[in-house]
Write a protein that holds these residues in place. Structure first.
Motif, short mmCIF file in Angstrom:
data_model
loop_
_atom_site.label_atom_id
_atom_site.label_comp_id
_atom_site.label_asym_id
_atom_site.label_seq_id
_atom_site.Cartn_x
_atom_site.Cartn_y
_atom_site.Cartn_z
N MET A 1 -79.77 -11.19 -20.15
CA MET A 1 -80.74 -10.27 -20.76
C MET A 1 -80.12 -8.78 -21.32
N LYS A 2 -80.62 -8.56 -22.65
CA LYS A 2 -80.03 -7.59 -23.16
C LYS A 2 -80.76 -6.41 -23.01
N GLN A 3 -80.36 -5.00 -23.28
CA GLN A 3 -81.10 -3.80 -23.13
C GLN A 3 -81.30 -3.14 -24.61
N ILE A 4 -82.36 -2.79 -25.10
CA ILE A 4 -82.48 -2.01 -26.22
C ILE A 4 -83.08 -0.69 -25.93
N GLU A 5 -82.80 0.38 -26.77
CA GLU A 5 -83.19 1.51 -26.71
C GLU A 5 -84.25 1.79 -27.73
N VAL A 6 -85.65 2.48 -27.36
CA VAL A 6 -86.52 2.23 -28.41
C VAL A 6 -87.15 3.66 -28.01
N SER A 7 -88.12 4.05 -29.02
CA SER A 7 -88.88 5.38 -28.99
C SER A 7 -90.30 5.12 -29.16
N ILE A 8 -91.04 5.85 -28.21
CA ILE A 8 -92.55 5.64 -28.26
C ILE A 8 -93.04 7.07 -28.18
N MET A 9 -93.73 7.73 -29.25
CA MET A 9 -94.34 9.06 -29.19
C MET A 9 -93.16 9.85 -29.18
N GLY A 10 -91.96 9.83 -29.64
CA GLY A 10 -90.96 10.81 -29.46
C GLY A 10 -90.26 10.57 -28.09
N GLN A 11 -90.50 9.81 -27.24
CA GLN A 11 -89.86 9.70 -25.97
C GLN A 11 -88.97 8.34 -26.17
N SER A 12 -87.75 8.37 -25.50
CA SER A 12 -86.68 7.38 -25.60
C SER A 12 -87.00 6.29 -24.41
N TYR A 13 -86.99 4.99 -24.45
CA TYR A 13 -87.08 4.15 -23.31
C TYR A 13 -85.85 3.15 -23.52
N ASP A 19 -82.40 -12.59 -24.67
CA ASP A 19 -81.75 -12.92 -25.73
C ASP A 19 -82.69 -13.51 -26.90
N GLY A 20 -82.39 -12.89 -27.98
CA GLY A 20 -83.28 -13.28 -29.30
C GLY A 20 -84.61 -12.85 -29.51
N GLY A 21 -85.27 -11.82 -28.28
CA GLY A 21 -86.42 -11.49 -28.51
C GLY A 21 -86.34 -9.98 -29.05
N GLU A 22 -85.40 -9.46 -29.47
CA GLU A 22 -85.21 -8.21 -29.89
C GLU A 22 -86.42 -7.82 -31.07
N GLU A 23 -86.47 -8.66 -31.85
CA GLU A 23 -87.22 -8.47 -33.33
C GLU A 23 -88.90 -8.22 -32.69
N ARG A 24 -89.33 -9.33 -31.79
CA ARG A 24 -90.46 -9.13 -31.30
C ARG A 24 -90.86 -7.96 -30.40
N LEU A 25 -89.85 -7.76 -29.59
CA LEU A 25 -89.96 -6.34 -28.75
C LEU A 25 -90.24 -5.06 -29.48
N ARG A 26 -89.24 -5.26 -30.67
CA ARG A 26 -89.46 -3.90 -31.42
C ARG A 26 -90.85 -3.91 -32.31
N GLN A 27 -91.46 -4.96 -32.70
CA GLN A 27 -92.77 -5.16 -33.23
C GLN A 27 -93.60 -4.66 -32.34
N ALA A 72 -96.14 -19.74 -36.95
CA ALA A 72 -95.45 -19.57 -38.07
C ALA A 72 -96.35 -18.51 -39.15
N THR A 73 -97.63 -18.37 -38.99
CA THR A 73 -98.49 -17.62 -39.98
C THR A 73 -98.75 -16.13 -39.40
N GLN A 74 -98.55 -16.08 -38.21
CA GLN A 74 -98.74 -15.00 -37.51
C GLN A 74 -98.01 -13.77 -37.80
N ALA A 75 -96.44 -14.13 -37.95
CA ALA A 75 -95.51 -13.21 -38.22
C ALA A 75 -95.82 -12.59 -39.77
N SER A 76 -96.04 -13.43 -40.53
CA SER A 76 -96.37 -13.12 -42.16
C SER A 76 -97.70 -12.43 -42.15
N ALA A 77 -98.62 -12.59 -41.37
CA ALA A 77 -100.02 -12.01 -41.48
C ALA A 77 -99.84 -10.59 -40.84
#
Length: 111
Positions: A1-13, A19-27, A72-77
């Motif tokens: 499992m990978k860890q990524i740093e994100v920001s929500i309302m200016g606070q870092s988490y 693995d492979g879920g980074e884009e979905r998590l960022r969305q 397949a259509t959910q991501a593009s929509a």
């Protein structure tokens, strides 16, 4: 499992991500951040935890109201939705705020 740093309302988490879920998590983070910032910017709530609960309720409401989309259509929509698109009407949000305030009135903690 990978860890990524994100920001929500200016606070870092630092979030765990399969693995492979980074884009979905960022969305998902982008959606939560957009929702929380819209609630904060409305000026009705200041407490981060109340904003988070209301944002979670709004997103859950949207999920229950939406028919399942094929993968397949959910991501593009979902790609180019403007900020605040698909939010419940202001009356619904005001009602949620009142219910949340009532629930948190005793001690300020939902749980």
């Amino acid at each position: 499992m990978k860890q990524i740093e994100v920001s929500i309302m200016g606070q870092s988490y630092l979030l765990g991500c399969p693995d492979g879920g980074e884009e979905r998590l960022r969305q998902a983070v982008t959606q939560v951040d957009r929702e929380m910032c819209a609630i904060r910017d409305s000026g009705k709530l200041k407490a981060r935890e109340r904003i988070a609960v209301l944002a979670a309720l709004n997103l859950a409401y949207l999920l229950t109201d939406r028919p399942p989309a094929p993968a397949a259509t959910q991501a593009s929509a979902e790609g180019a939705a403007p900020p605040g698109a698909g939010l419940p009407p202001p009356e619904y949000i005001d009602n949620l705020i009142q219910r949340l305030d009532h629930a948190l009135d005793n001690d300020g903690h939902l749980i």
